[in-house]
Design an enzyme around this catalytic site. Structure first.
Site, PDB file in Angstrom:
ATOM      1  CB  CYS A   1       3.980  -6.212  -2.943  1.00 23.51           C
ATOM      2  SG  CYS A   1       4.002  -7.069  -4.523  1.00 23.51           S
ATOM      3  CG  ASN A  11       7.500  -2.111  -5.961  1.00 25.71           C
ATOM      4  OD1 ASN A  11       6.658  -1.627  -6.723  1.00 25.71           O
ATOM      5  ND2 ASN A  11       7.379  -3.319  -5.481  1.00 25.71           N
ATOM      6  CD  GLU A  19      -2.566  -6.733 -12.014  1.00 21.73           C
ATOM      7  OE1 GLU A  19      -1.701  -6.732 -11.129  1.00 21.73           O
ATOM      8  OE2 GLU A  19      -2.679  -5.824 -12.860  1.00 21.73           O
TER       9      GLU A  19
HETATM   10  P1  NAD Z   1       1.428   4.478  -3.146  1.00 26.71           P
HETATM   11  O1  NAD Z   1       0.093   3.935  -2.831  1.00 26.71           O
HETATM   12  O2  NAD Z   1       1.950   5.578  -2.322  1.00 26.71           O
HETATM   13  O3  NAD Z   1       1.479   4.999  -4.651  1.00 26.71           O
HETATM   14  C1  NAD Z   1       1.135   4.175  -5.743  1.00 26.71           C
HETATM   15  C2  NAD Z   1       0.650   5.049  -6.875  1.00 26.71           C
HETATM   16  O4  NAD Z   1      -0.552   5.687  -6.469  1.00 26.71           O
HETATM   17  C3  NAD Z   1       1.619   6.175  -7.262  1.00 26.71           C
HETATM   18  O5  NAD Z   1       1.570   6.354  -8.651  1.00 26.71           O
HETATM   19  C4  NAD Z   1       1.032   7.368  -6.540  1.00 26.71           C
HETATM   20  O6  NAD Z   1       1.355   8.602  -7.127  1.00 26.71           O
HETATM   21  C5  NAD Z   1      -0.460   7.079  -6.673  1.00 26.71           C
HETATM   22  N1  NAD Z   1      -1.301   7.747  -5.688  1.00 26.71           N
HETATM   23  C6  NAD Z   1      -0.973   8.170  -4.449  1.00 26.71           C
HETATM   24  N2  NAD Z   1      -2.036   8.796  -3.874  1.00 26.71           N
HETATM   25  C7  NAD Z   1      -3.047   8.745  -4.771  1.00 26.71           C
HETATM   26  C8  NAD Z   1      -4.384   9.211  -4.787  1.00 26.71           C
HETATM   27  N3  NAD Z   1      -4.899   9.855  -3.748  1.00 26.71           N
HETATM   28  N4  NAD Z   1      -5.136   8.982  -5.870  1.00 26.71           N
HETATM   29  C9  NAD Z   1      -4.635   8.317  -6.927  1.00 26.71           C
HETATM   30  N5  NAD Z   1      -3.377   7.876  -6.997  1.00 26.71           N
HETATM   31  C10 NAD Z   1      -2.585   8.075  -5.927  1.00 26.71           C
HETATM   32  O7  NAD Z   1       2.411   3.210  -3.156  1.00 26.71           O
HETATM   33  P2  NAD Z   1       3.963   3.219  -3.411  1.00 26.71           P
HETATM   34  O8  NAD Z   1       4.617   3.789  -2.192  1.00 26.71           O
HETATM   35  O9  NAD Z   1       4.262   3.803  -4.746  1.00 26.71           O
HETATM   36  O10 NAD Z   1       4.282   1.655  -3.533  1.00 26.71           O
HETATM   37  C11 NAD Z   1       4.522   0.847  -2.433  1.00 26.71           C
HETATM   38  C12 NAD Z   1       3.290   0.054  -2.078  1.00 26.71           C
HETATM   39  O11 NAD Z   1       2.838  -0.670  -3.201  1.00 26.71           O
HETATM   40  C13 NAD Z   1       3.565  -0.992  -1.009  1.00 26.71           C
HETATM   41  O12 NAD Z   1       2.497  -1.005  -0.105  1.00 26.71           O
HETATM   42  C14 NAD Z   1       3.594  -2.289  -1.784  1.00 26.71           C
HETATM   43  O13 NAD Z   1       3.286  -3.448  -1.061  1.00 26.71           O
HETATM   44  C15 NAD Z   1       2.590  -2.021  -2.843  1.00 26.71           C
HETATM   45  N6  NAD Z   1       2.783  -2.910  -3.993  1.00 26.71           N
HETATM   46  C16 NAD Z   1       1.895  -3.921  -4.183  1.00 26.71           C
HETATM   47  C17 NAD Z   1       2.086  -4.819  -5.238  1.00 26.71           C
HETATM   48  C18 NAD Z   1       1.135  -5.950  -5.492  1.00 26.71           C
HETATM   49  O14 NAD Z   1       1.189  -6.519  -6.567  1.00 26.71           O
HETATM   50  N7  NAD Z   1       0.267  -6.301  -4.551  1.00 26.71           N
HETATM   51  C19 NAD Z   1       3.176  -4.648  -6.097  1.00 26.71           C
HETATM   52  C20 NAD Z   1       4.047  -3.604  -5.862  1.00 26.71           C
HETATM   53  C21 NAD Z   1       3.843  -2.725  -4.807  1.00 26.71           C
END
Ligand code: NAD
Length: 485
Positions: free
Chosen positions: A281, A149, A464
């Site tokens: 998020c 995002n 963080e």
């Molecule tokens: P996601 O969890 O699908 O993917 C995030 C990352 O994890 C990607 O690089 C993905 O390839 C990797 N990933 C996926 N499966 C994995 C596995 N089994 N093992 C290791 N890595 C794996 O999330 P997304 O769809 O990319 O992002 C959206 C989500 O992120 C939303 O839920 C959002 O709220 C959250 N988010 C949180 C914050 C925060 O600071 N709290 C900030 C931005 C986004």
């Protein structure tokens, strides 16, 4: 067509398998990225291991100098980075230019400075004739896994403090948005970052991501992404006792009292729901508005959405909302809107009630979704409980203070909240009652990197920021010197 390559040991390294990356504004493939395997991750870990003694042994001033150079070089290519981020992610170019890339530059400058001010502790002499002092050492090899995002913004929020603290890192950006991370590797080379300090392996979560999570020589993991993947990481990393930082999903509430300054509250609440297509998020996706102003608020809110939020191609400066990141994500967001109607909700504006978007022919296959405002849902409706992560907001009325705090907290998440009132006593009394890591009062997303950022409950583990990030990427040791014989 951009061909992204892994960056291992300071060199761009070919990978045997590749996957397509799509431009969300038109649905066309625009980049080809490595589908890295555990072998690629192994090479990256070996490069990081090799680099660790040299990099962690440098003084903070020497590390800081390289990080400053990285920031300067990104700044010189700001426009190029912004266009690439927009093409990969779907956000408007102006937004990437105003927020994502400047924040990336700031992350490197901020932590380059912060590490110079890090102080250690010491004690007065004890009854044993000894003094104690602490030192901080790099925590080792860090695995950094980031979402789509805010691709470079969030990646740099991990890379900068990690390398600042002396760690060497293996990074995996989201497979949907890898291009600016690859461009950053070009900058690392040009800035003279020693080989192996940052290693980037591109690819999917199930292949490259899982290999990072399970690698026994990766000492700590910092992950930003969904709660579902965060849970998986927590389980898997327990096997090697890895230090963990998890920044996960949110379902953030805004609480608006009748005395709120609506001239500021309405445009800010619109921005807080729809900025970056609602793909932040921290977006406020549930608004609780005091019963006395509910009708007026909804009317003005919808007018503001309709008059200010033009959806259109990201390269068009007048587009305030670009495209969603992928077809799959767009379909998921739209299915939540349909679900809201089934759950008894009424759509005040956006998808299904407004005329379809008029897009240029070249963008007709893009992944667009109109900003959608829903009322009439019960608190336990799925659209009020689950993270939609798109341009959708639900508004509900409330009557009393205690009741609204309970309702705002009644979700599995605890990332952020916003509170609007001009009553200072009420503001201080209520702000601390939210189950959330950050509470914005009469504002939204006014961030200060010196202050802790992170979530409670299913929104994450750890914080963080200046102090917490540097502490996370380092290990503290106590040294005791007895000088009395
Ligand atoms: P996601 O969890 O699908 O993917 C995030 C990352 O994890 C990607 O690089 C993905 O390839 C990797 N990933 C996926 N499966 C994995 C596995 N089994 N093992 C290791 N890595 C794996 O999330 P997304 O769809 O990319 O992002 C959206 C989500 O992120 C939303 O839920 C959002 O709220 C959250 N988010 C949180 C914050 C925060 O600071 N709290 C900030 C931005 C986004």
């Amino acid at each position: 067509m951009i061909k992204v390559e892994n960056f291992i040991g300071g060199k761009f390294t070919p990978c045997s398998k590749h996957i397509d990356s799509f431009n969300p504004s038109n649905g066309q493939v625009h980049a080809c990225i490595p589908d890295s395997s555990s072998d690629d991750v192994e090479q990256a870990v070996e490069a990081a291991q090799k680099a660790l003694p040299g990099w962690s042994g440098l003084s903070t001033r020497e590390r800081s100098k390289v990080m400053m150079k990285i920031a300067d070089l990104v700044e010189q290519r700001l426009d190029e980075f912004a266009v690439a981020e927009s093409t990969d992610q779907g956000k408007p170019v102006w937004l990437a230019k105003a927020v994502d890339i400047p924040r990336t530059i700031l992350n490197f400058r901020f932590f380059a400075t912060a590490i110079l001010h890090q102080m250690n502790e010491s004690t007065e002499q004890s009854e044993f004739g000894a003094v104690n002092y602490t030192v901080r050492c790099a925590a080792g090899i860090a695995g950094l896994i980031t979402p789509w995002n805010l691709p470079l913004y969030l990646l740099s929020f991990k890379v900068a403090p990690a390398i600042g603290a002396g760690c060497c890192v293996v990074v995996k950006p989201s497979e949907m948005t890898s291009v600016t991370a690859w461009m950053l590797c070009q900058v690392f080379q040009e800035a003279g970052l020693p080989e192996g300090v940052v290693n980037m392996v591109f690819g999917t979560g199930k292949n490259a991501g899982a290999a990072i999570v399970q690698h026994p020589k990766i000492n700590l993991l910092s992950f930003t992404g969904s709660t579902a993947v965060g849970k998986y990481i927590q389980e898997k990393s327990a096997q090697h006792m890895k230090k963990l930082s998890l920044e996960l999903g949110g379902k953030n509430a805004g609480v608006i009292f009748a005395d709120a300054n609506l001239d500021k509250c309405i445009p800010t609440s619109v921005r807080s729901a729809f900025a970056n297509q609602g793909e932040i998020c921290l977006c406020t996706s549930r608004l609780f508005v005091h019963q006395d102003i509910f009708d007026e608020f909804c009317k003005r809110y919808v007018e503001t959405v309709r008059s200010t939020l033009k959806v259109g191609p990201p390269k068009d400066n007048s587009s305030k909302i670009g495209a969603l990141v992928s077809k799959e994500h767009m379909e998921k967001v739209k299915s939540y809107i349909k679900l809201a109607v089934k759950e008894g909700g009424t759509i005040l504006c956006g998808e299904t009630v407004d005329p379809p978007l008029q897009l240029p022919e070249e963008n007709s296959q893009g992944y667009y979704c109109q900003p959608t405002v829903i009322v009439g849902l019960k608190d336990d409706a799925r659209c009020m409980q689950e993270e939609i992560f798109g341009p959708v907001v639900c508004i509900a009325p409330f009557t009393g203070e205690d009741d609204v705090i309970k309702r705002a907290n009644d979700v599995p998440y605890g990332l952020s909240a916003t509170l609007w009132t001009q009553d200072v006593s009420r503001l201080h009394r209520l702000a601390r009652q939210f189950e959330a890591g950050t509470i914005w009062c009469n504002c939204w997303l006014v961030r200060d990197l010196r202050m802790p950022f992170g979530g409670m409950k299913m929104s994450g583990v750890g914080r963080e920021c200046q102090k917490e990030s540097i502490e996370f990427y380092s290990e503290v040791k106590t040294i005791c010197v007895q000088y009395a014989s």
